[in-house]
Design a protein around this motif. Structure first.
Motif, mmCIF file in Angstrom:
data_model
loop_
_atom_site.group_PDB
_atom_site.id
_atom_site.type_symbol
_atom_site.label_atom_id
_atom_site.label_comp_id
_atom_site.label_asym_id
_atom_site.label_seq_id
_atom_site.Cartn_x
_atom_site.Cartn_y
_atom_site.Cartn_z
ATOM 1 N N VAL A 42 7.491 8.583 7.555
ATOM 2 C CA VAL A 42 6.472 8.036 6.847
ATOM 3 C C VAL A 42 7.281 7.145 5.405
ATOM 4 O O VAL A 42 5.936 6.416 5.566
ATOM 5 C CB VAL A 42 5.348 8.595 7.213
ATOM 6 C CG1 VAL A 42 4.717 9.224 6.263
ATOM 7 C CG2 VAL A 42 4.158 7.880 7.585
ATOM 8 N N ASN A 43 7.219 7.830 4.488
ATOM 9 C CA ASN A 43 7.784 7.495 3.846
ATOM 10 C C ASN A 43 8.424 5.352 3.733
ATOM 11 O O ASN A 43 8.412 4.729 3.049
ATOM 12 C CB ASN A 43 8.526 8.373 2.454
ATOM 13 C CG ASN A 43 7.105 9.103 2.263
ATOM 14 O OD1 ASN A 43 6.069 9.505 1.417
ATOM 15 N ND2 ASN A 43 7.557 10.534 3.372
ATOM 16 N N ILE A 44 8.982 6.013 4.620
ATOM 17 C CA ILE A 44 10.028 4.740 4.865
ATOM 18 C C ILE A 44 9.450 3.874 5.258
ATOM 19 O O ILE A 44 8.751 2.193 5.061
ATOM 20 C CB ILE A 44 11.498 5.363 5.893
ATOM 21 C CG1 ILE A 44 11.820 5.778 4.924
ATOM 22 C CG2 ILE A 44 11.474 3.728 6.125
ATOM 23 C CD1 ILE A 44 13.188 5.820 5.919
ATOM 24 N N LEU A 45 8.200 3.968 6.238
ATOM 25 C CA LEU A 45 7.314 2.783 7.043
ATOM 26 C C LEU A 45 6.383 2.651 5.987
ATOM 27 O O LEU A 45 6.095 1.005 5.627
ATOM 28 C CB LEU A 45 6.004 3.819 8.192
ATOM 29 C CG LEU A 45 5.355 2.810 8.373
ATOM 30 C CD1 LEU A 45 5.968 1.838 9.513
ATOM 31 C CD2 LEU A 45 4.304 4.108 10.036
ATOM 32 N N PRO B 39 3.248 2.871 -5.905
ATOM 33 C CA PRO B 39 4.137 3.012 -4.629
ATOM 34 C C PRO B 39 2.037 2.211 -4.301
ATOM 35 O O PRO B 39 0.811 2.461 -4.883
ATOM 36 C CB PRO B 39 3.493 4.393 -4.473
ATOM 37 C CG PRO B 39 3.267 5.297 -5.967
ATOM 38 C CD PRO B 39 3.390 4.059 -6.403
ATOM 39 N N THR B 40 1.743 1.479 -3.298
ATOM 40 C CA THR B 40 0.389 1.201 -2.864
ATOM 41 C C THR B 40 -0.211 2.091 -1.834
ATOM 42 O O THR B 40 -1.518 1.122 -1.504
ATOM 43 C CB THR B 40 0.773 -0.693 -2.524
ATOM 44 O OG1 THR B 40 1.527 -0.233 -1.130
ATOM 45 C CG2 THR B 40 1.077 -1.385 -3.540
ATOM 46 N N LEU B 41 0.322 2.731 -1.126
ATOM 47 C CA LEU B 41 0.564 3.955 0.256
ATOM 48 C C LEU B 41 -0.200 5.350 -0.755
ATOM 49 O O LEU B 41 0.966 5.766 -1.371
ATOM 50 C CB LEU B 41 -0.102 3.801 1.709
ATOM 51 C CG LEU B 41 0.137 1.932 2.244
ATOM 52 C CD1 LEU B 41 1.230 1.737 3.020
ATOM 53 C CD2 LEU B 41 -1.994 2.190 2.317
ATOM 54 N N LEU B 42 -1.399 5.858 -0.648
ATOM 55 C CA LEU B 42 -1.075 7.233 -1.572
ATOM 56 C C LEU B 42 -0.179 8.178 -0.117
ATOM 57 O O LEU B 42 -0.628 8.461 1.435
ATOM 58 C CB LEU B 42 -2.052 8.249 -1.115
ATOM 59 C CG LEU B 42 -2.137 9.031 -2.057
ATOM 60 C CD1 LEU B 42 -1.855 9.518 -3.287
ATOM 61 C CD2 LEU B 42 -3.895 9.537 -2.233
ATOM 62 N N GLN B 43 0.565 9.675 -0.219
ATOM 63 C CA GLN B 43 1.812 9.917 0.484
ATOM 64 C C GLN B 43 0.655 11.391 -0.186
ATOM 65 O O GLN B 43 0.762 12.075 -1.055
ATOM 66 C CB GLN B 43 2.978 10.452 0.322
ATOM 67 C CG GLN B 43 3.519 8.600 0.817
ATOM 68 C CD GLN B 43 4.067 7.980 -0.271
ATOM 69 O OE1 GLN B 43 2.892 8.618 -1.614
ATOM 70 N NE2 GLN B 43 4.270 7.147 -0.663
#
Length: 485
Positions: A196-199, A212-216
Protein backbone atom coordinates in the motif's frame (compact mmCIF):
# COMPACT_ATOMS: atom_id res chain seq x y z
CA UNK A 1 -18.55 -20.19 -17.57
CA UNK A 2 -17.26 -23.16 -19.57
CA UNK A 3 -14.94 -25.54 -17.74
CA UNK A 4 -12.48 -25.53 -20.62
CA UNK A 5 -11.89 -21.81 -20.11
CA UNK A 6 -10.69 -22.44 -16.56
CA UNK A 7 -8.28 -25.12 -17.75
CA UNK A 8 -6.93 -22.88 -20.49
CA UNK A 9 -6.44 -19.94 -18.14
CA UNK A 10 -4.50 -22.02 -15.61
CA UNK A 11 -2.76 -24.28 -18.11
CA UNK A 12 0.61 -22.84 -17.09
CA UNK A 13 0.28 -23.88 -13.44
CA UNK A 14 0.43 -27.32 -11.86
CA UNK A 15 -1.58 -26.56 -8.72
CA UNK A 16 -4.99 -26.40 -10.43
CA UNK A 17 -6.97 -29.42 -9.21
CA UNK A 18 -10.10 -30.58 -11.02
CA UNK A 19 -12.28 -33.12 -9.20
CA UNK A 20 -15.11 -34.89 -11.05
CA UNK A 21 -17.79 -35.46 -8.44
CA UNK A 22 -19.60 -37.92 -10.69
CA UNK A 23 -16.67 -39.76 -12.15
CA UNK A 24 -18.57 -41.31 -15.06
CA UNK A 25 -20.49 -38.33 -16.42
CA UNK A 26 -18.26 -35.47 -15.30
CA UNK A 27 -21.33 -33.24 -15.03
CA UNK A 28 -20.40 -31.74 -11.66
CA UNK A 29 -16.82 -30.55 -11.23
CA UNK A 30 -14.85 -28.86 -8.50
CA UNK A 31 -11.97 -26.50 -9.28
CA UNK A 32 -9.45 -25.17 -6.77
CA UNK A 33 -5.79 -24.25 -6.44
CA UNK A 34 -4.05 -26.62 -4.05
CA UNK A 35 -1.60 -23.90 -3.04
CA UNK A 36 -4.39 -21.51 -2.02
CA UNK A 37 -7.39 -23.56 -0.88
CA UNK A 38 -7.65 -25.85 2.13
CA UNK A 39 -7.70 -29.42 0.80
CA UNK A 40 -9.47 -30.70 3.92
CA UNK A 41 -12.52 -28.61 3.11
CA UNK A 42 -12.72 -30.20 -0.33
CA UNK A 43 -12.25 -33.84 0.61
CA UNK A 44 -13.95 -33.96 4.01
CA UNK A 45 -16.87 -31.56 3.54
CA UNK A 46 -17.68 -30.60 -0.04
CA UNK A 47 -17.15 -33.89 -1.90
CA UNK A 48 -18.96 -36.16 0.62
CA UNK A 49 -21.95 -33.81 0.66
CA UNK A 50 -22.22 -33.59 -3.12
CA UNK A 51 -22.02 -37.35 -3.58
CA UNK A 52 -25.22 -37.68 -1.56
CA UNK A 53 -27.12 -36.07 -4.45
CA UNK A 54 -28.45 -37.52 -7.67
CA UNK A 55 -25.66 -35.94 -9.70
CA UNK A 56 -27.12 -36.92 -13.08
CA UNK A 57 -30.19 -34.73 -12.50
CA UNK A 58 -29.10 -32.33 -9.74
CA UNK A 59 -29.43 -28.63 -10.42
CA UNK A 60 -27.12 -25.89 -9.19
CA UNK A 61 -29.80 -24.80 -6.70
CA UNK A 62 -29.91 -28.29 -5.19
CA UNK A 63 -26.12 -28.28 -4.93
CA UNK A 64 -26.24 -24.92 -3.19
CA UNK A 65 -28.91 -26.06 -0.74
CA UNK A 66 -27.09 -29.31 -0.03
CA UNK A 67 -23.86 -27.57 0.90
CA UNK A 68 -25.60 -24.89 2.93
CA UNK A 69 -22.59 -22.58 3.07
CA UNK A 70 -23.78 -19.06 4.00
CA UNK A 71 -20.71 -17.39 2.49
CA UNK A 72 -21.07 -19.04 -0.94
CA UNK A 73 -21.33 -16.73 -3.95
CA UNK A 74 -23.06 -17.14 -7.28
CA UNK A 75 -20.68 -16.12 -10.05
CA UNK A 76 -20.88 -16.37 -13.81
CA UNK A 77 -18.25 -14.04 -15.26
CA UNK A 78 -14.77 -15.26 -16.12
CA UNK A 79 -12.91 -12.63 -14.11
CA UNK A 80 -15.00 -13.46 -11.03
CA UNK A 81 -14.09 -17.14 -11.23
CA UNK A 82 -10.40 -16.37 -11.66
CA UNK A 83 -10.35 -13.93 -8.78
CA UNK A 84 -12.12 -16.36 -6.46
CA UNK A 85 -9.74 -19.20 -7.31
CA UNK A 86 -6.74 -16.96 -6.71
CA UNK A 87 -8.19 -15.97 -3.33
CA UNK A 88 -8.39 -19.62 -2.27
CA UNK A 89 -12.04 -20.34 -3.00
CA UNK A 90 -13.52 -23.57 -4.33
CA UNK A 91 -15.47 -23.23 -7.59
CA UNK A 92 -18.28 -25.72 -8.28
CA UNK A 93 -19.40 -26.04 -11.90
CA UNK A 94 -22.53 -27.84 -13.06
CA UNK A 95 -22.89 -28.38 -16.79
CA UNK A 96 -25.67 -26.26 -18.28
CA UNK A 97 -26.14 -24.13 -15.15
CA UNK A 98 -26.36 -20.33 -15.62
CA UNK A 99 -23.88 -19.74 -12.82
CA UNK A 100 -21.39 -21.50 -10.58
CA UNK A 101 -20.70 -21.50 -6.85
CA UNK A 102 -17.63 -20.07 -5.13
CA UNK A 103 -17.09 -21.35 -1.59
CA UNK A 104 -14.42 -19.65 0.53
CA UNK A 105 -11.85 -22.18 1.73
CA UNK A 106 -8.59 -20.27 1.93
CA UNK A 107 -5.78 -22.39 3.29
CA UNK A 108 -3.05 -19.75 3.11
CA UNK A 109 -1.25 -19.29 6.40
CA UNK A 110 -1.62 -15.80 7.86
CA UNK A 111 0.38 -14.07 10.55
CA UNK A 112 -1.23 -13.94 13.97
CA UNK A 113 -2.05 -10.62 15.58
CA UNK A 114 0.98 -9.09 17.26
CA UNK A 115 2.08 -5.94 19.02
CA UNK A 116 2.96 -2.92 16.83
CA UNK A 117 6.64 -3.02 15.89
CA UNK A 118 7.02 0.42 14.31
CA UNK A 119 4.41 2.59 16.06
CA UNK A 120 4.86 1.47 19.66
CA UNK A 121 2.82 3.03 22.43
CA UNK A 122 2.70 3.01 26.21
CA UNK A 123 -1.07 2.94 26.77
CA UNK A 124 -3.93 1.80 24.60
CA UNK A 125 -4.50 -1.36 22.51
CA UNK A 126 -1.48 -3.53 21.80
CA UNK A 127 -2.39 -4.93 18.39
CA UNK A 128 -1.26 -4.24 14.83
CA UNK A 129 -2.58 -5.01 11.37
CA UNK A 130 -1.48 -8.11 9.45
CA UNK A 131 -1.14 -8.93 5.75
CA UNK A 132 -4.65 -10.37 5.39
CA UNK A 133 -7.20 -7.80 4.21
CA UNK A 134 -10.26 -9.57 5.59
CA UNK A 135 -8.68 -9.84 9.03
CA UNK A 136 -7.75 -6.15 8.97
CA UNK A 137 -11.31 -5.23 8.02
CA UNK A 138 -12.67 -7.33 10.88
CA UNK A 139 -10.34 -5.59 13.32
CA UNK A 140 -11.57 -2.17 12.22
CA UNK A 141 -15.18 -3.36 12.42
CA UNK A 142 -14.59 -4.30 16.06
CA UNK A 143 -13.38 -0.78 16.78
CA UNK A 144 -16.14 0.85 14.71
CA UNK A 145 -19.26 -1.30 14.97
CA UNK A 146 -21.40 1.17 13.06
CA UNK A 147 -23.58 0.85 9.94
CA UNK A 148 -22.22 4.25 8.89
CA UNK A 149 -18.82 2.67 8.19
CA UNK A 150 -18.81 2.27 4.42
CA UNK A 151 -16.56 -0.19 2.61
CA UNK A 152 -15.82 0.00 -1.12
CA UNK A 153 -13.89 -2.69 -2.98
CA UNK A 154 -11.60 -1.83 -5.89
CA UNK A 155 -9.02 -3.74 -7.93
CA UNK A 156 -5.62 -2.39 -8.96
CA UNK A 157 -3.31 -3.93 -11.57
CA UNK A 158 -3.83 -5.50 -14.96
CA UNK A 159 -1.45 -8.46 -14.91
CA UNK A 160 -1.71 -9.07 -11.16
CA UNK A 161 -5.00 -7.61 -9.85
CA UNK A 162 -4.79 -6.66 -6.18
CA UNK A 163 -7.77 -5.98 -3.95
CA UNK A 164 -7.98 -2.51 -2.41
CA UNK A 165 -10.52 -1.39 0.18
CA UNK A 166 -11.68 2.17 0.86
CA UNK A 167 -13.21 2.84 4.28
CA UNK A 168 -14.95 5.99 5.44
CA UNK A 169 -17.73 7.12 7.75
CA UNK A 170 -20.79 8.15 5.78
CA UNK A 171 -21.93 11.62 6.75
CA UNK A 172 -18.60 12.36 8.44
CA UNK A 173 -16.06 12.06 5.61
CA UNK A 174 -16.08 14.65 2.86
CA UNK A 175 -17.55 13.06 -0.32
CA UNK A 176 -15.00 14.97 -2.42
CA UNK A 177 -12.12 13.24 -0.61
CA UNK A 178 -13.73 9.84 -1.15
CA UNK A 179 -14.33 10.54 -4.83
CA UNK A 180 -10.75 11.80 -5.30
CA UNK A 181 -9.26 8.63 -3.85
CA UNK A 182 -11.67 6.40 -5.76
CA UNK A 183 -10.96 8.12 -9.07
CA UNK A 184 -7.18 8.09 -8.64
CA UNK A 185 -7.15 4.38 -7.84
CA UNK A 186 -9.46 3.52 -10.74
CA UNK A 187 -7.34 5.55 -13.18
CA UNK A 188 -4.10 3.73 -12.32
CA UNK A 189 -2.43 2.00 -15.27
CA UNK A 190 -0.03 -0.46 -13.63
CA UNK A 191 0.72 -4.16 -13.95
CA UNK A 192 0.35 -4.68 -10.22
CA UNK A 193 1.21 -3.32 -6.79
CA UNK A 194 2.91 -5.14 -3.96
CA UNK A 195 2.28 -2.85 -1.00
CA UNK A 196 0.00 0.00 0.00
CA UNK A 197 2.97 2.36 0.47
CA UNK A 198 3.68 2.02 -3.26
CA UNK A 199 0.05 2.90 -3.95
CA UNK A 200 0.52 6.03 -1.82
CA UNK A 201 3.22 7.26 -4.20
CA UNK A 202 0.98 6.72 -7.24
CA UNK A 203 -2.06 8.57 -5.90
CA UNK A 204 -0.22 11.37 -4.08
CA UNK A 205 -0.87 14.97 -5.08
CA UNK A 206 2.86 15.49 -5.70
CA UNK A 207 5.06 12.51 -6.61
CA UNK A 208 8.33 14.49 -6.53
CA UNK A 209 8.22 15.86 -3.00
CA UNK A 210 10.18 14.16 -0.25
CA UNK A 211 7.32 14.72 2.20
CA UNK A 212 4.65 12.03 2.59
CA UNK A 213 1.19 13.36 1.82
CA UNK A 214 -0.71 10.30 3.09
CA UNK A 215 -0.23 8.95 6.59
CA UNK A 216 0.85 5.31 6.92
CA UNK A 217 -0.06 3.46 10.10
CA UNK A 218 -0.13 -0.10 11.42
CA UNK A 219 -2.39 0.67 14.40
CA UNK A 220 -6.15 -0.10 14.27
CA UNK A 221 -6.93 2.42 17.03
CA UNK A 222 -5.33 5.19 14.99
CA UNK A 223 -7.36 4.21 11.93
CA UNK A 224 -10.63 4.14 13.86
CA UNK A 225 -9.86 7.55 15.38
CA UNK A 226 -9.04 8.97 11.93
CA UNK A 227 -12.27 7.63 10.44
CA UNK A 228 -14.28 9.29 13.18
CA UNK A 229 -12.50 12.57 12.44
CA UNK A 230 -13.47 12.41 8.78
CA UNK A 231 -10.41 10.90 7.09
CA UNK A 232 -10.53 8.13 4.50
CA UNK A 233 -8.65 4.85 4.99
CA UNK A 234 -7.08 2.75 2.21
CA UNK A 235 -6.24 -0.92 2.78
CA UNK A 236 -4.68 -3.45 0.43
CA UNK A 237 -4.44 -7.21 0.40
CA UNK A 238 -0.94 -8.29 1.47
CA UNK A 239 -0.07 -5.07 3.30
CA UNK A 240 0.00 -4.61 7.11
CA UNK A 241 -0.26 -0.82 6.72
CA UNK A 242 -3.20 1.50 6.15
CA UNK A 243 -3.15 4.87 4.36
CA UNK A 244 -5.04 7.81 5.82
CA UNK A 245 -5.93 10.99 3.98
CA UNK A 246 -6.19 13.87 3.69
CA UNK A 247 -3.22 14.53 5.96
CA UNK A 248 -1.48 17.68 7.12
CA UNK A 249 2.15 17.87 8.21
CA UNK A 250 1.21 18.25 11.87
CA UNK A 251 -0.65 14.92 11.81
CA UNK A 252 2.65 13.06 11.45
CA UNK A 253 3.64 14.32 14.91
CA UNK A 254 0.47 13.10 16.59
CA UNK A 255 0.39 9.81 18.46
CA UNK A 256 -2.50 7.67 19.74
CA UNK A 257 -0.94 8.07 23.17
CA UNK A 258 -1.94 11.75 23.05
CA UNK A 259 -5.54 10.71 23.68
CA UNK A 260 -4.74 8.13 26.34
CA UNK A 261 -2.78 10.60 28.51
CA UNK A 262 -4.14 13.68 30.23
CA UNK A 263 -4.42 16.71 27.98
CA UNK A 264 -1.55 18.57 29.67
CA UNK A 265 0.90 15.69 29.18
CA UNK A 266 -0.28 15.17 25.60
CA UNK A 267 0.17 18.86 24.80
CA UNK A 268 3.68 18.83 26.24
CA UNK A 269 4.59 15.79 24.14
CA UNK A 270 3.28 17.36 20.92
CA UNK A 271 5.16 20.60 21.51
CA UNK A 272 8.26 18.56 22.30
CA UNK A 273 7.99 16.64 19.02
CA UNK A 274 7.60 19.77 16.90
CA UNK A 275 10.50 21.44 18.72
CA UNK A 276 12.62 18.35 18.20
CA UNK A 277 11.91 18.45 14.45
CA UNK A 278 13.10 22.07 14.25
CA UNK A 279 16.15 21.27 16.36
CA UNK A 280 17.02 18.26 14.20
CA UNK A 281 16.96 20.44 11.09
CA UNK A 282 18.98 23.37 12.47
CA UNK A 283 21.44 22.07 15.11
CA UNK A 284 24.19 20.92 12.76
CA UNK A 285 23.70 23.70 10.15
CA UNK A 286 23.99 26.38 12.87
CA UNK A 287 27.22 24.76 14.09
CA UNK A 288 28.68 24.78 10.58
CA UNK A 289 27.58 28.36 9.88
CA UNK A 290 28.88 29.70 13.21
CA UNK A 291 32.33 28.11 12.90
CA UNK A 292 32.70 28.97 9.22
CA UNK A 293 31.40 32.55 9.00
CA UNK A 294 30.05 33.85 12.30
CA UNK A 295 32.59 33.49 15.09
CA UNK A 296 31.29 36.74 16.62
CA UNK A 297 27.97 35.00 17.49
CA UNK A 298 29.69 32.50 19.81
CA UNK A 299 30.27 33.57 23.44
CA UNK A 300 33.93 33.96 24.38
CA UNK A 301 33.96 31.08 26.88
CA UNK A 302 32.29 28.72 24.45
CA UNK A 303 34.55 29.89 21.62
CA UNK A 304 37.63 28.97 23.66
CA UNK A 305 36.21 25.52 24.30
CA UNK A 306 35.42 25.09 20.60
CA UNK A 307 38.93 26.18 19.62
CA UNK A 308 40.48 23.63 21.97
CA UNK A 309 38.16 20.90 20.74
CA UNK A 310 38.98 21.62 17.09
CA UNK A 311 42.71 22.18 17.55
CA UNK A 312 43.61 18.78 16.08
CA UNK A 313 40.83 18.59 13.46
CA UNK A 314 42.32 19.06 9.96
CA UNK A 315 38.98 19.37 8.14
CA UNK A 316 36.72 22.42 7.70
CA UNK A 317 33.45 22.38 9.69
CA UNK A 318 31.38 21.55 6.59
CA UNK A 319 33.31 18.39 5.74
CA UNK A 320 33.49 17.41 9.40
CA UNK A 321 29.73 17.74 9.87
CA UNK A 322 28.85 15.88 6.66
CA UNK A 323 31.22 13.05 7.56
CA UNK A 324 29.62 12.56 10.99
CA UNK A 325 26.09 12.83 9.63
CA UNK A 326 26.84 10.18 7.00
CA UNK A 327 28.35 7.90 9.65
CA UNK A 328 25.21 8.25 11.77
CA UNK A 329 23.06 7.37 8.75
CA UNK A 330 25.23 4.34 7.99
CA UNK A 331 24.84 3.09 11.55
CA UNK A 332 21.08 3.67 11.42
CA UNK A 333 20.68 1.84 8.11
CA UNK A 334 22.90 -1.04 9.24
CA UNK A 335 20.93 -1.39 12.47
CA UNK A 336 17.65 -1.45 10.53
CA UNK A 337 18.78 -4.13 8.03
CA UNK A 338 20.52 -6.52 10.42
CA UNK A 339 18.66 -8.96 12.69
CA UNK A 340 17.09 -7.28 15.72
CA UNK A 341 19.60 -8.28 18.38
CA UNK A 342 22.62 -7.74 16.14
CA UNK A 343 21.20 -4.43 14.88
CA UNK A 344 20.81 -3.06 18.40
CA UNK A 345 24.39 -4.03 19.21
CA UNK A 346 25.73 -2.39 16.06
CA UNK A 347 23.82 0.81 16.75
CA UNK A 348 25.00 1.18 20.35
CA UNK A 349 28.54 -0.21 20.17
CA UNK A 350 29.23 1.25 16.73
CA UNK A 351 28.13 4.73 17.76
CA UNK A 352 30.24 4.73 20.92
CA UNK A 353 33.34 3.17 19.35
CA UNK A 354 33.34 5.24 16.16
CA UNK A 355 32.56 8.47 18.00
CA UNK A 356 35.28 8.01 20.58
CA UNK A 357 37.83 6.84 18.00
CA UNK A 358 37.05 9.81 15.72
CA UNK A 359 37.69 12.30 18.53
CA UNK A 360 40.93 10.62 19.61
CA UNK A 361 42.17 10.43 16.03
CA UNK A 362 41.45 14.12 15.48
CA UNK A 363 38.87 13.63 12.74
CA UNK A 364 36.13 15.51 14.62
CA UNK A 365 35.48 17.48 17.80
CA UNK A 366 33.64 16.46 20.94
CA UNK A 367 31.07 19.23 20.53
CA UNK A 368 30.11 18.12 17.03
CA UNK A 369 29.59 14.57 18.29
CA UNK A 370 27.10 15.92 20.83
CA UNK A 371 25.33 18.10 18.26
CA UNK A 372 25.03 15.34 15.67
CA UNK A 373 23.79 12.89 18.30
CA UNK A 374 21.15 15.37 19.50
CA UNK A 375 20.04 16.00 15.91
CA UNK A 376 19.72 12.27 15.21
CA UNK A 377 17.88 11.70 18.50
CA UNK A 378 15.47 14.52 17.71
CA UNK A 379 14.62 13.00 14.33
CA UNK A 380 13.70 9.69 15.98
CA UNK A 381 11.15 11.30 18.31
CA UNK A 382 8.52 11.63 15.56
CA UNK A 383 5.80 8.94 15.89
CA UNK A 384 5.88 8.39 12.12
CA UNK A 385 8.99 6.66 10.80
CA UNK A 386 8.46 8.15 7.34
CA UNK A 387 8.52 11.78 8.50
CA UNK A 388 11.62 11.04 10.59
CA UNK A 389 13.42 9.80 7.49
CA UNK A 390 12.27 12.91 5.61
CA UNK A 391 13.76 15.18 8.27
CA UNK A 392 17.10 13.39 8.09
CA UNK A 393 17.23 13.79 4.30
CA UNK A 394 16.35 17.50 4.39
CA UNK A 395 19.11 18.17 6.90
CA UNK A 396 21.88 17.52 4.35
CA UNK A 397 21.07 20.35 1.86
CA UNK A 398 20.63 22.76 4.77
CA UNK A 399 24.10 21.81 6.04
CA UNK A 400 25.53 22.41 2.57
CA UNK A 401 23.94 25.84 2.34
CA UNK A 402 25.22 26.68 5.84
CA UNK A 403 28.76 25.74 4.81
CA UNK A 404 28.58 27.82 1.62
CA UNK A 405 26.73 30.96 2.74
CA UNK A 406 26.43 30.78 6.51
CA UNK A 407 23.24 32.06 8.13
CA UNK A 408 22.13 33.53 4.81
CA UNK A 409 22.34 30.04 3.30
CA UNK A 410 20.29 28.61 6.17
CA UNK A 411 17.62 31.26 5.68
CA UNK A 412 17.54 30.60 1.95
CA UNK A 413 17.16 26.85 2.51
CA UNK A 414 14.45 27.32 5.15
CA UNK A 415 12.60 29.80 2.93
CA UNK A 416 12.67 27.36 0.03
CA UNK A 417 11.45 24.60 2.36
CA UNK A 418 8.55 26.71 3.64
CA UNK A 419 7.54 27.79 0.13
CA UNK A 420 7.58 24.15 -0.96
CA UNK A 421 5.37 23.15 1.99
CA UNK A 422 2.97 25.98 1.22
CA UNK A 423 2.40 24.57 -2.26
CA UNK A 424 1.88 20.98 -1.10
CA UNK A 425 -1.59 19.51 -0.78
CA UNK A 426 -3.08 16.23 0.38
CA UNK A 427 -6.18 15.29 -1.61
CA UNK A 428 -6.51 18.98 -2.38
CA UNK A 429 -6.25 20.09 1.26
CA UNK A 430 -3.39 22.46 2.32
CA UNK A 431 -0.46 20.51 3.77
CA UNK A 432 0.52 23.22 6.29
CA UNK A 433 -2.91 23.56 7.84
CA UNK A 434 -3.70 25.01 10.37
CA UNK A 435 -0.72 27.33 9.92
CA UNK A 436 -1.71 28.11 6.34
CA UNK A 437 -4.44 28.98 5.83
CA UNK A 438 -4.69 30.12 9.45
CA UNK A 439 -7.35 28.18 11.33
CA UNK A 440 -6.99 28.97 15.01
CA UNK A 441 -9.89 26.70 15.91
CA UNK A 442 -7.91 23.69 14.59
CA UNK A 443 -4.98 24.44 16.90
CA UNK A 444 -6.83 22.88 19.83
CA UNK A 445 -6.27 19.42 18.32
CA UNK A 446 -3.10 19.87 16.29
CA UNK A 447 -0.19 21.64 17.95
CA UNK A 448 -1.88 21.16 21.32
CA UNK A 449 -4.39 18.64 22.61
CA UNK A 450 -7.13 20.47 24.46
CA UNK A 451 -9.39 18.73 27.00
CA UNK A 452 -12.11 16.58 25.45
CA UNK A 453 -14.80 19.04 26.50
CA UNK A 454 -13.30 21.55 24.02
CA UNK A 455 -13.06 19.06 21.15
CA UNK A 456 -16.76 18.90 20.36
CA UNK A 457 -16.31 20.64 17.01
CA UNK A 458 -14.49 18.70 14.33
CA UNK A 459 -11.42 20.07 12.55
CA UNK A 460 -12.18 22.39 9.65
CA UNK A 461 -9.30 20.77 7.75
CA UNK A 462 -11.44 17.75 6.90
CA UNK A 463 -14.55 19.81 5.98
CA UNK A 464 -16.84 17.26 7.57
CA UNK A 465 -20.49 16.87 6.84
CA UNK A 466 -21.13 16.80 10.60
CA UNK A 467 -19.36 19.76 12.19
CA UNK A 468 -19.91 18.59 15.79
CA UNK A 469 -18.93 15.29 17.34
CA UNK A 470 -21.14 15.63 20.42
CA UNK A 471 -23.06 18.18 22.48
CA UNK A 472 -20.58 20.77 23.72
CA UNK A 473 -22.59 21.95 26.73
CA UNK A 474 -23.35 18.48 28.04
CA UNK A 475 -19.71 17.42 27.69
CA UNK A 476 -18.64 20.19 30.05
CA UNK A 477 -21.12 19.20 32.75
CA UNK A 478 -19.69 17.42 35.78
CA UNK A 479 -21.90 14.60 37.01
CA UNK A 480 -21.40 13.97 40.72
CA UNK A 481 -22.78 11.03 42.67
CA UNK A 482 -24.98 12.12 45.56
CA UNK A 483 -24.42 9.75 48.48
CA UNK A 484 -27.57 10.96 50.27
CA UNK A 485 -29.87 9.69 47.57
Amino acid sequence: MASDVIRDWFSHTADLIVEHVDEQEGRVRIYFLSSMADNKVVYTKVLPELRQLDLQNATISEVENRLGVPASQRISRQEQVINQLLKGAIYIHVSGAPYGLAIPASGVATRNLQRPEIETNVLGPQVAFVEDLDMNLSIIRKYLASPQLFHEQLWVGKSVPQEVAILYMEGTANPEHVQTIRQRIQDLEVDGLVEVNILAQYIADNEITVFPTLLQTERPDRVSSALRKGQVAILMQGSPFVLLGPTALIHFFESPDDYYFRWSIATFNRVLRVSAMIASLLFTPLYVAALTFHYEMIPADLLLSLAQSRARVPFPPLFEALMMEIIIELLREAGARLPTKVGQTIGIVGGIVIGQASVQAGFTSNILIIIVALGALSSFIAPSYVIGSTIRVIRFPIILMAGLLGLIGIMMAVSFLISHLLRLTSLGRPYLSPLYPVRLIDWKNSFIRAPFAFLAKRLEFFQNGKPYRYNKQRARQIHNFDEDE
